[in-house]
Structure formats: structure tokens, C-alpha cells
Write a protein that holds these residues in place. Structure first.
Motif, mmCIF file in Angstrom:
data_model
loop_
_atom_site.group_PDB
_atom_site.id
_atom_site.type_symbol
_atom_site.label_atom_id
_atom_site.label_comp_id
_atom_site.label_asym_id
_atom_site.label_seq_id
_atom_site.Cartn_x
_atom_site.Cartn_y
_atom_site.Cartn_z
ATOM 1 N N PRO A 40 39.667 62.050 26.386
ATOM 2 C CA PRO A 40 39.973 63.684 26.091
ATOM 3 C C PRO A 40 39.970 64.483 27.097
ATOM 4 O O PRO A 40 38.995 64.393 28.018
ATOM 5 N N GLY A 41 40.836 65.114 27.474
ATOM 6 C CA GLY A 41 40.876 66.097 28.460
ATOM 7 C C GLY A 41 41.387 65.503 29.798
ATOM 8 O O GLY A 41 41.147 66.425 30.821
ATOM 9 N N ALA A 42 41.514 64.078 29.744
ATOM 10 C CA ALA A 42 41.825 63.703 31.092
ATOM 11 C C ALA A 42 43.421 63.115 31.078
ATOM 12 O O ALA A 42 43.823 62.896 30.118
ATOM 13 N N GLU A 43 43.689 62.775 32.491
ATOM 14 C CA GLU A 43 45.079 62.414 32.608
ATOM 15 C C GLU A 43 45.030 60.870 32.271
ATOM 16 O O GLU A 43 43.864 60.210 32.145
ATOM 17 N N ARG A 44 46.189 60.208 31.821
ATOM 18 C CA ARG A 44 46.302 58.607 31.649
ATOM 19 C C ARG A 44 45.977 58.046 32.971
ATOM 20 O O ARG A 44 46.581 58.463 33.948
ATOM 21 N N GLU A 45 45.304 57.144 32.819
ATOM 22 C CA GLU A 45 44.819 56.395 33.915
ATOM 23 C C GLU A 45 45.535 55.092 34.154
ATOM 24 O O GLU A 45 45.280 54.188 32.866
ATOM 25 N N GLY A 46 45.834 54.378 35.230
ATOM 26 C CA GLY A 46 46.380 53.163 35.017
ATOM 27 C C GLY A 46 45.103 52.212 35.278
ATOM 28 O O GLY A 46 44.414 52.191 36.445
ATOM 29 N N VAL A 47 44.624 51.383 34.534
ATOM 30 C CA VAL A 47 43.290 50.292 34.352
ATOM 31 C C VAL A 47 43.865 49.222 35.185
ATOM 32 O O VAL A 47 42.993 48.902 36.129
ATOM 33 N N SER A 48 44.917 48.554 34.786
ATOM 34 C CA SER A 48 45.242 47.345 35.538
ATOM 35 C C SER A 48 46.733 46.837 35.177
ATOM 36 O O SER A 48 47.373 47.441 34.044
ATOM 37 N N CYS A 49 47.271 46.085 35.774
ATOM 38 C CA CYS A 49 48.584 45.765 35.623
ATOM 39 C C CYS A 49 48.854 43.997 36.087
ATOM 40 O O CYS A 49 47.940 43.627 36.892
ATOM 41 N N ILE A 50 49.598 43.341 35.619
ATOM 42 C CA ILE A 50 49.783 41.881 35.999
ATOM 43 C C ILE A 50 51.390 41.770 35.750
ATOM 44 O O ILE A 50 52.116 42.192 34.914
ATOM 45 N N ASN A 51 51.826 41.041 36.690
ATOM 46 C CA ASN A 51 53.369 40.811 36.769
ATOM 47 C C ASN A 51 53.571 39.209 36.120
ATOM 48 O O ASN A 51 52.730 38.695 35.777
ATOM 49 N N GLY A 52 54.651 39.050 36.086
ATOM 50 C CA GLY A 52 54.996 37.770 35.220
ATOM 51 C C GLY A 52 54.535 36.441 35.996
ATOM 52 O O GLY A 52 54.346 35.567 35.159
ATOM 53 N N ALA A 53 54.354 36.419 37.226
ATOM 54 C CA ALA A 53 53.553 35.248 38.043
ATOM 55 C C ALA A 53 52.227 35.289 38.016
ATOM 56 O O ALA A 53 51.481 34.285 38.416
ATOM 57 N N GLY A 54 51.651 36.409 37.244
ATOM 58 C CA GLY A 54 50.182 36.487 37.181
ATOM 59 C C GLY A 54 49.441 37.072 38.355
ATOM 60 O O GLY A 54 48.255 37.178 38.303
ATOM 61 N N ALA A 55 50.045 37.913 39.151
ATOM 62 C CA ALA A 55 49.402 38.606 40.278
ATOM 63 C C ALA A 55 48.879 39.877 39.472
ATOM 64 O O ALA A 55 49.596 40.500 38.724
ATOM 65 N N THR A 56 47.758 40.194 39.949
ATOM 66 C CA THR A 56 47.004 41.594 39.194
ATOM 67 C C THR A 56 46.427 42.522 39.969
ATOM 68 O O THR A 56 46.410 42.507 41.271
ATOM 69 N N ASP A 57 46.491 43.678 39.419
ATOM 70 C CA ASP A 57 45.969 44.829 40.419
ATOM 71 C C ASP A 57 44.986 45.723 39.460
ATOM 72 O O ASP A 57 45.090 45.546 38.258
ATOM 73 N N TYR A 58 43.905 46.171 39.907
ATOM 74 C CA TYR A 58 43.059 47.064 39.246
ATOM 75 C C TYR A 58 42.492 48.276 39.634
ATOM 76 O O TYR A 58 42.304 48.432 41.013
ATOM 77 N N ALA A 59 42.299 49.161 38.823
ATOM 78 C CA ALA A 59 41.561 50.602 39.389
ATOM 79 C C ALA A 59 40.291 50.097 39.874
ATOM 80 O O ALA A 59 39.683 49.040 39.463
ATOM 81 N N ASP A 60 39.825 50.808 40.973
ATOM 82 C CA ASP A 60 38.364 50.507 41.500
ATOM 83 C C ASP A 60 37.366 50.664 40.667
ATOM 84 O O ASP A 60 36.487 50.124 40.417
ATOM 85 N N SER A 61 37.652 51.494 39.463
ATOM 86 C CA SER A 61 36.482 51.887 38.678
ATOM 87 C C SER A 61 36.165 50.910 37.599
ATOM 88 O O SER A 61 35.258 50.472 36.950
ATOM 89 N N VAL A 62 37.114 49.731 37.480
ATOM 90 C CA VAL A 62 37.056 48.517 36.629
ATOM 91 C C VAL A 62 37.068 47.280 37.270
ATOM 92 O O VAL A 62 36.745 46.217 36.849
ATOM 93 N N ARG A 63 37.387 47.368 38.577
ATOM 94 C CA ARG A 63 37.438 45.950 39.411
ATOM 95 C C ARG A 63 36.063 45.176 39.143
ATOM 96 O O ARG A 63 34.950 45.914 39.390
ATOM 97 N N GLY A 64 36.100 43.900 39.026
ATOM 98 C CA GLY A 64 35.022 43.175 38.625
ATOM 99 C C GLY A 64 34.486 43.021 37.441
ATOM 100 O O GLY A 64 33.432 42.209 37.145
#
Length: 120
Positions: A40-64
Motif C-alpha cells: 500500500p502506498g508503494a510502487e510496484r517492485e520487481g522481486v524476481s525473474c527467470i528466463n526460459g533457460a532457468g537463469a534468475t535474478d533477484y531484488a537485493d531485499s529478497v536474495r537468499g
């Protein structure tokens, strides 16, 4: 194309949840999947993504703590969330797109969102 997110709920700090994203109307193996959240009251944040081959990326706030995965055969995406914190409270959305990133303009297809609440 439809994306159906599920698995949200209310947990105590330190708890876990696993979100699922069921995709229909496209062959998911050709698309990136991402999870976004909006508090609430915040912008939409990208948490994580994964491509078709399985490569991933995470926001620092959730990594680990969070793990994104996918099952191309089932046309499903997942977000496993461990050691949840009150600041993780938000509506979580899954999205599919042709560009793998955590920037929401890159995603054409969106689910309806599922609420995650972390509170003692």
C-alpha cells in the motif's frame, strides 16, 4: 492469455509461503516469468525473474530468502519465500514477457495478484 497466481496468505515473521502462477494461452517455455509486489502506498517492485533457460535474478531485499522456479511442461511458475519479514507484506503478481528483467513495463501478461501478509 491468462495468468492465475495463488498461494498467498498470512504468516508470522520467519514463516514460509510458496506462490504458484498457472499460465494458459501461451507456451511458457518461450517467455520470461517474473514476480512483482506492491505494498500500500508503494510502487510496484520487481522481486524476481527467470528466463526460459532457468537463469534468475533477484531484488537485493529478497536474495537468499526467495527462490523463483518454473516448470515449462506444466506452464507453471513458482516463488518460494522463506524467512518472511513484515516488510514482505504486499500483493504479489506474476507476469510473463519476452524480455527477462525486473522492470514491469517489459511484461505484457499479468496475473490478478495474491495477498501476502507477514505479521505477528
Amino acid at each position: 492469455v491468462q495468468l492465475q497466481a495463488s498461494g498467498g496468505g498470512s504468516v508470522q515473521p520467519g514463516g514460509s509461503l510458496k506462490l504458484s502462477c498457472e499460465v494458459s494461452g501461451l507456451s511458457l517455455r518461450y517467455y520470461a516469468i517474473a514476480w512483482f509486489r506492491q505494498a500500500p502506498g508503494a510502487e510496484r517492485e520487481g522481486v524476481s525473474c527467470i528466463n526460459g533457460a532457468g537463469a534468475t535474478d533477484y531484488a537485493d531485499s529478497v536474495r537468499g530468502r526467495f527462490t523463483i522456479s518454473r516448470d515449462n511442461g506444466k506452464n507453471m511458475g513458482y516463488l518460494e519465500m522463506n524467512n518472511l519479514k513484515p516488510e514482505d507484506t504486499a500483493i504479489y503478481y506474476c507476469a510473463a514477457g519476452l524480455v527477462t528483467s525486473r522492470n514491469y513495463p517489459n511484461y505484457s501478461f499479468w496475473g490478478q495478484g495474491t495477498q501476502v501478509t507477514v505479521s505477528s
